[in-house]
Design a protein around this motif. Structure first.
Motif, short mmCIF file in Angstrom:
data_model
loop_
_atom_site.label_atom_id
_atom_site.label_comp_id
_atom_site.label_asym_id
_atom_site.label_seq_id
_atom_site.Cartn_x
_atom_site.Cartn_y
_atom_site.Cartn_z
N VAL A 172 0.84 -1.20 0.00
CA VAL A 172 0.00 0.00 0.00
C VAL A 172 0.87 1.25 0.00
O VAL A 172 0.60 2.22 -0.71
CB VAL A 172 -0.96 -0.01 1.21
N GLY A 173 1.94 1.24 0.79
CA GLY A 173 2.87 2.37 0.77
C GLY A 173 3.43 2.61 -0.61
O GLY A 173 3.52 3.76 -1.08
N GLY A 174 3.81 1.54 -1.30
CA GLY A 174 4.33 1.67 -2.65
C GLY A 174 3.30 2.22 -3.62
O GLY A 174 3.62 3.07 -4.47
N TYR A 175 2.06 1.77 -3.49
CA TYR A 175 1.02 2.26 -4.39
C TYR A 175 0.77 3.75 -4.16
O TYR A 175 0.58 4.51 -5.11
CB TYR A 175 -0.27 1.46 -4.16
N TYR A 176 0.77 4.17 -2.90
CA TYR A 176 0.57 5.59 -2.61
C TYR A 176 1.73 6.42 -3.15
O TYR A 176 1.53 7.53 -3.67
CB TYR A 176 0.45 5.82 -1.10
N LEU A 177 2.94 5.93 -3.05
CA LEU A 177 4.09 6.70 -3.50
C LEU A 177 4.09 6.87 -5.02
O LEU A 177 4.42 7.93 -5.53
CB LEU A 177 5.38 6.02 -3.06
N GLU A 178 3.68 5.84 -5.73
CA GLU A 178 3.67 5.89 -7.19
C GLU A 178 2.34 6.37 -7.77
O GLU A 178 2.24 6.61 -8.97
CB GLU A 178 3.97 4.49 -7.74
N GLY A 179 1.31 6.47 -6.91
CA GLY A 179 -0.01 6.83 -7.42
C GLY A 179 -0.56 5.73 -8.30
O GLY A 179 -1.22 5.98 -9.31
N LYS A 180 -0.32 4.50 -7.93
CA LYS A 180 -0.74 3.34 -8.72
C LYS A 180 -2.03 2.78 -8.13
O LYS A 180 -2.05 2.23 -7.03
CB LYS A 180 0.35 2.27 -8.71
N GLY A 181 -3.14 2.94 -8.85
CA GLY A 181 -4.42 2.44 -8.38
C GLY A 181 -5.08 3.33 -7.34
O GLY A 181 -6.16 3.03 -6.86
N LYS A 240 -1.76 9.70 -5.76
CA LYS A 240 -0.42 9.78 -5.19
C LYS A 240 -0.46 10.55 -3.87
O LYS A 240 -1.04 11.62 -3.79
CB LYS A 240 0.52 10.48 -6.18
N ASN A 241 0.15 9.98 -2.83
CA ASN A 241 0.18 10.63 -1.53
C ASN A 241 1.43 10.15 -0.78
O ASN A 241 1.44 9.07 -0.18
CB ASN A 241 -1.08 10.29 -0.72
N SER A 242 2.48 10.96 -0.84
CA SER A 242 3.76 10.55 -0.26
C SER A 242 3.68 10.40 1.25
O SER A 242 4.35 9.52 1.83
CB SER A 242 4.84 11.57 -0.63
N ASN A 243 2.89 11.24 1.89
CA ASN A 243 2.80 11.16 3.36
C ASN A 243 2.16 9.84 3.80
O ASN A 243 2.61 9.21 4.77
CB ASN A 243 2.00 12.34 3.90
N LEU A 244 1.12 9.41 3.09
CA LEU A 244 0.50 8.13 3.42
C LEU A 244 1.44 6.97 3.08
O LEU A 244 1.46 5.95 3.78
CB LEU A 244 -0.82 7.96 2.68
N ALA A 245 2.23 7.14 2.04
CA ALA A 245 3.22 6.11 1.71
C ALA A 245 4.17 5.91 2.87
O ALA A 245 4.47 4.78 3.27
CB ALA A 245 3.98 6.51 0.45
N VAL A 246 4.66 7.02 3.41
CA VAL A 246 5.57 6.94 4.54
C VAL A 246 4.89 6.30 5.74
O VAL A 246 5.48 5.46 6.44
CB VAL A 246 6.10 8.35 4.91
N GLU A 247 3.63 6.66 6.00
CA GLU A 247 2.92 6.08 7.14
C GLU A 247 2.82 4.56 7.04
O GLU A 247 3.07 3.84 8.01
CB GLU A 247 1.52 6.69 7.25
N TYR A 248 2.46 4.08 5.86
CA TYR A 248 2.32 2.63 5.70
C TYR A 248 3.67 1.93 5.77
O TYR A 248 3.78 0.84 6.33
CB TYR A 248 1.59 2.31 4.39
N GLY A 255 15.12 13.13 -0.24
CA GLY A 255 14.35 14.33 0.01
C GLY A 255 13.55 14.81 -1.18
O GLY A 255 13.38 16.02 -1.37
N LYS A 256 13.06 13.90 -2.02
CA LYS A 256 12.26 14.28 -3.18
C LYS A 256 10.76 14.25 -2.85
O LYS A 256 10.11 15.30 -2.87
CB LYS A 256 12.56 13.35 -4.35
N GLU A 257 10.22 13.09 -2.56
CA GLU A 257 8.79 12.98 -2.25
C GLU A 257 8.47 13.49 -0.85
O GLU A 257 7.36 13.93 -0.58
CB GLU A 257 8.32 11.54 -2.39
N VAL A 258 9.43 13.39 0.07
CA VAL A 258 9.26 13.89 1.44
C VAL A 258 10.50 14.69 1.80
O VAL A 258 11.55 14.53 1.17
CB VAL A 258 9.08 12.71 2.43
#
Length: 395
Positions: free
Chosen positions: A301-310, A313-321, A344-347
């Protein structure tokens, strides 16, 4: 299940989707009144660590809470008395057989001969204690009194050799066969595993029949295993439609791993009519599994949020997961978090957190040391940037 990482320098997202082989846990706490005949065996010495009672039972406060929450028919004082005698016998006696036979009688007296409660306390100790010897001994007592659920767990432990006992595997096989004959659904699942290991068409068809009988009782693990049989297709033709059906059934019956496997299948186009990946449906199922605590799903799920796949895109949620997965000591999550905080690109860049995650990745590295190699390379990159005065620490 361990995922094999791709090089993080070329691919940030390391997927845990492929070759998934996780197995759900199952509970058999329902009351089964029909007893089976198991010939009692003398107790052998069971392992006691140097920590003694501290490893055998959980802390006093945790034990009290567990006993009261489960409404078990034994006091904390009585259980601790049994535990202390158990540790004393197995720590000091040359021959434990005779004193443990008295201990067996004491257990039955302390529990007022409630085999169900003995089994439930054993299950509680399995979950909460580092040393499982006392739990195993309690299963043995209830099993040899004929209680089916206890016999099942006792046989499983013997069969996996997690407690080395003379003739353990043959005893295990005998008990499982007896339980199957008695119509004990969880034992259908265990025996089906034995048949599947033979990997022949005949044994696989017999295993499927057993699993279907167990699944009829709404045993989630049986449904999950049926999905896995059809997904793998090792001795029969693969049938992704049936696999998805059984994984969905397992998920609805409480095995969150079923959601993970559905996500896996959708991500690979195995559960879609056109054979193309459906990342939106994959994400929905991974998220359900993640929220139920499946660490591989949290990572995905973190990977999907980071890439906006499905999903958006939400980098903060990616980090949380990924932090959820790293907290459960999932090494690739720690490695990828370290990379995020280094770049330091997405976050925002955070050197302290990067170091923490990379050091955790090194601690948890895979047997091939691939994760450690990437983590050390990133740490070296940090030191190089520090030497050039190229970063400042964000606290």
């Amino acid at each position: 299940m361990q995922a094999s990482p791709s090089p993080v320098e070329t691919s940030r997202i390391v997927t845990a989707e492929t070759n998934a082989d996780i197995q759900p846990t199952t509970s058999t706490d329902e009351n089964i009144d029909v007893l089976i005949n198991i010939k009692p065996q003398p107790f052998e010495r069971l392992p006691i660590s140097n920590s003694g009672i501290a490893d055998i039972v959980p802390s006093s406060q945790l034990l009290q809470k567990a006993l009261s929450t489960a409404n078990l028919g034994i006091s904390q004082t009585k259980l601790m008395g049994l535990a202390n005698r158990f540790v004393s016998i197995n720590s000091t006696n040359v021959n434990v057989s005779e004193p443990m036979e008295q201990w067996r009688k004491d257990v039955l007296d302390a529990f007022d001969s409630s085999l169900k409660d003995i089994t439930r306390v054993a299950g509680m100790l399995v979950k909460l204690s580092n040393n499982k010897s006392l739990a195993f001994a309690l299963y043995k007592v209830a099993a040899e009194e004929g209680y089916q659920n206890a016999a099942h767990y006792y046989a499983v432990i013997l069969g996996t050799r997690s407690m080395k006992q003379k003739g353990g595997q043959s005893t295990s096989a005998s008990i499982i066969r007896e339980l199957v004959t008695a119509g004990h659904p969880p034992s259908y699942v265990v025996y089906a595993d034995v048949l599947l290991a033979k990997a022949t068409l005949n044994s696989t068809l017999k295993a499927i029949a057993l699993l279907e009988r167990a699944a009829e009782t709404k045993l989630a693990m049986a449904a999950f295993n049926l999905g896995d049989v059809y997904r793998k297709g090792e001795a029969i033709d693969k049938d992704y439609q049936k696999a998805a059906y059984w994984f969905a059934k397992a998920a609805k019956q409480g095995a969150a791993e079923g959601y993970f496997m559905l996500g896996n299948m959708y991500s690979q186009g195995q559960a879609t009519e056109d054979g193309k990946p459906d990342f939106e449906k994959a994400f929905v199922n991974f998220e359900k599994a993640a929220l139920a605590g499946i660490v591989e799903a949290q990572f995905n799920v973190g990977g999907y949020y980071l890439e906006g796949k499905g999903v958006g895109k939400n980098s903060n949620l990616a980090v949380e997961y990924w932090l959820m997965a790293a907290a459960k000591r999932f090494p690739i999550a720690a490695l990828n978090l370290g990379k995020l905080f280094v770049e330091g690109k997405e976050v925002p860049k955070n050197i302290r957190r990067a170091r923490d995650m990379l050091n955790l990745a090194i601690e948890l590295t895979d047997p091939e040391k691939i994760i450690e190699q990437h983590a050390r390379a990133l740490l070296a990159k940090l030191e190089h940037q520090k030497g050039k005065g190229g970063w400042c620490t964000i606290m």
